[in-house]
Enzyme design. Structure first.
Site: not given
Length: 520
Positions: A268, A341, A393
């Protein structure tokens, strides 16, 4: 009914201490089958009000111990002073502890703790399971997740998800509690509760061994993909836009060592640069963001933006929409697909209500101002037969994300994350541990590419077949199967089990309360 005694406080505290340990010490998940017994004994003869208080004590302690690392995280990642971080974590732990309190209130209000028999035991397990599912935790780690070390036990995740195992665990705790209380002459011996608990656990283990053999056979038949993950190990403070060139070049340099792979994965925000959402190439300062390696593909974590209005002359953070993005590129840097995301991290990537009250940003100046995506975009590499579900994440600890990608046809799940903000705590281990059920639920390989560790390859049985140490600069290589079999029952139906649990006890509760009113 008795008032709260000192012993009751000790018992509730014991549950609060034992619960988080199952997520902090390897193979301590065995404690989950008994750790609720102290709390259940404490609330067995209490009023709903006193049971609520005891549940709140256990829940607050459990969350405070289990997520102690958030104090440092909020300080580093959110910019909060340490005293403010401590106060915030205590408040957050008390909020999460309300799940225990709510459970304790419901089961005592409905008289389930004082009612012997199998039906009341099943209702208690149903209440816990539904509360665990519906309660809005920041970091959900239900009691079923604690069994990730015990591979045969967790295979039922492909049917019920983690909440089915939560139900089994709570039922066993109820049966043990009643057996203990029976010794004090306070209830009949729970023969049926113990018998059903034993049958369910035995059936789960038997199913597990059968499924392990079946899934291993599927893995052996599956087409293979060689993958490499780059763990460049940059500290939180090192990963900034001012250091972008250094960070990117290190990822490029380490990637050159992955010569025998098809796909190279960076974590990420590995590239600390912003790309327009309509860009076709991953280009930074007139240079391609990935190294030229003929025939290789890359999954890269970065950031992207789109202007809020057309024809903006000067781009600023105030006039663009910002995304935390994963990119799929070829070795020329051509962007083949991207995923924004969906689930942002509170106080890290956004501040609630800051859009309406900008002054809130002064409280946490280091917090981001990202916008969540709203699509599940598969990353496809047709020549390799790969259909990848990219998650970013802590989306890997939330079942709906991997499940939705599996429903869309993904045969491999890849999580890119930056756990540097956890610091040198137990949190990276917890993050890996709680992500393991995703592989079993979907029967796909789960790859976790992290900045500072733990990077890992998890197979569709839930085994961690390869992993890296934390805070070391290292590459991880492996071969994974592209699982093209039919979707699991859980993938197709989702979390119907905890919903059914809610309906089960809510119907009983309605009848109980209605009967009480008629009696009055």
């Amino acid at each position: 009914m008795k008032g709260t005694r000192r012993l009751d406080l000790v018992l509730a505290t014991l549950t609060g201490i034992l619960y988080p340990l199952t997520f902090m010490i390897p193979y301590s998940g065995i404690l989950s089958w008994v750790l609720l017994v102290p709390l259940f004994c404490a609330i067995s003869d209490k009023t709903p009000k006193n049971a609520f208080k005891l549940g709140l004590l256990a829940g607050t302690l459990s969350n405070l111990i289990g997520t102690y690392w958030l104090i440092g995280t909020l300080s580093r990642f959110g910019g909060f002073p340490i005293p403010v971080s401590v106060i915030f974590i205590v408040i957050l732990s008390a909020f999460s502890g309300l799940s225990y309190a709510l459970f304790s209130y419901i089961v005592t209000r409905l008289g389930l703790t004082r009612s012997p028999g199998l039906l009341s035991a099943l209702l208690i397990a149903a209440v816990w399971t539904s509360v665990e599912y519906f309660f809005p935790f920041l970091f959900p780690y239900g009691i079923g997740n604690s069994q990730a070390d015990y591979i045969p036990v967790i295979q039922i995740f492909d049917i019920f998800g983690v909440y089915g195992l939560s139900f089994f665990i709570v039922l066993v705790n109820v049966a043990i509690t009643r057996a203990i209380l029976r010794q004090g002459g306070r209830a009949p011996f729970p023969v049926r509760e113990i018998a059903l608990s034993a049958v369910l656990v035995a059936a789960a283990i038997a199913y597990g061994y059968v499924r392990i053999g079946q899934v291993d056979a599927e893995i052996a038949r599956a087409p293979k993909l060689r993958i490499g993950m780059v763990q460049a190990n940059f500290d939180f403070l090192e990963k900034s836009e001012s250091q972008e060139e250094v960070v990117t070049e290190k990822h490029k340099e380490m990637s050159l060592g992955l010569t025998d792979v098809d796909l190279i994965i960076w974590p990420e925000t590995a590239i600390q640069a912003w790309f327009p959402t309509d860009s076709n190439y991953l280009v930074i300062r007139d240079a391609v963001g990935v190294p030229h390696m003929e025939g290789k593909y890359f999954i890269v974590g970065g950031m992207s933006f789109t202007p809020k209005e057309e024809n903006i002359e000067v781009i600023t953070s105030e006039n663009v929409i910002q995304y935390n993005t994963a990119f799929l590129t070829d070795s020329e840097g051509k962007i083949l697909s991207r995923y924004h995301k969906n689930k942002l991290l509170l106080f890290g990537e956004y501040l609630p209500f800051s859009k309406y009250f900008p002054a809130i940003k002064k409280i946490s100046p280091a917090s981001g101002d990202f916008t969540p995506g709203d699509e599940y975009d598969l990353f496809e590499i047709p020549e390799k037969g790969a259909r990848i579900g990219p998650i970013i994440c802590y989306e890997d600890i939330l079942p709906p994300f991997s499940r939705e990608f599996a429903r869309k046809g993904a045969n491999l799940i890849i999580n890119i994350t930056n756990d540097a903000w956890f610091g040198r705590t137990i949190a990276p281990y917890q993050h890996l541990f709680v992500s393991i059920p995703r592989s079993v639920e979907t029967r796909k390989y789960l790859l976790r590419s992290t900045n500072t560790g733990i990077s890992a390859i998890i197979d569709p049985v839930g085994r961690v077949v390869a992993e890296t140490p934390t805070f070391e600069r290292v590459n991880l290589e492996g071969e994974v199967g592209l699982m093209n079999g039919p979707n699991t029952f859980y993938t197709e139906t989702g979390d119907v089990f905890p919903v059914a649990c809610l309906v089960f006890w809510a119907v009983f509760g309605g009848i109980f309360l209605l009967k009480g009113k008629r009696t009055a």
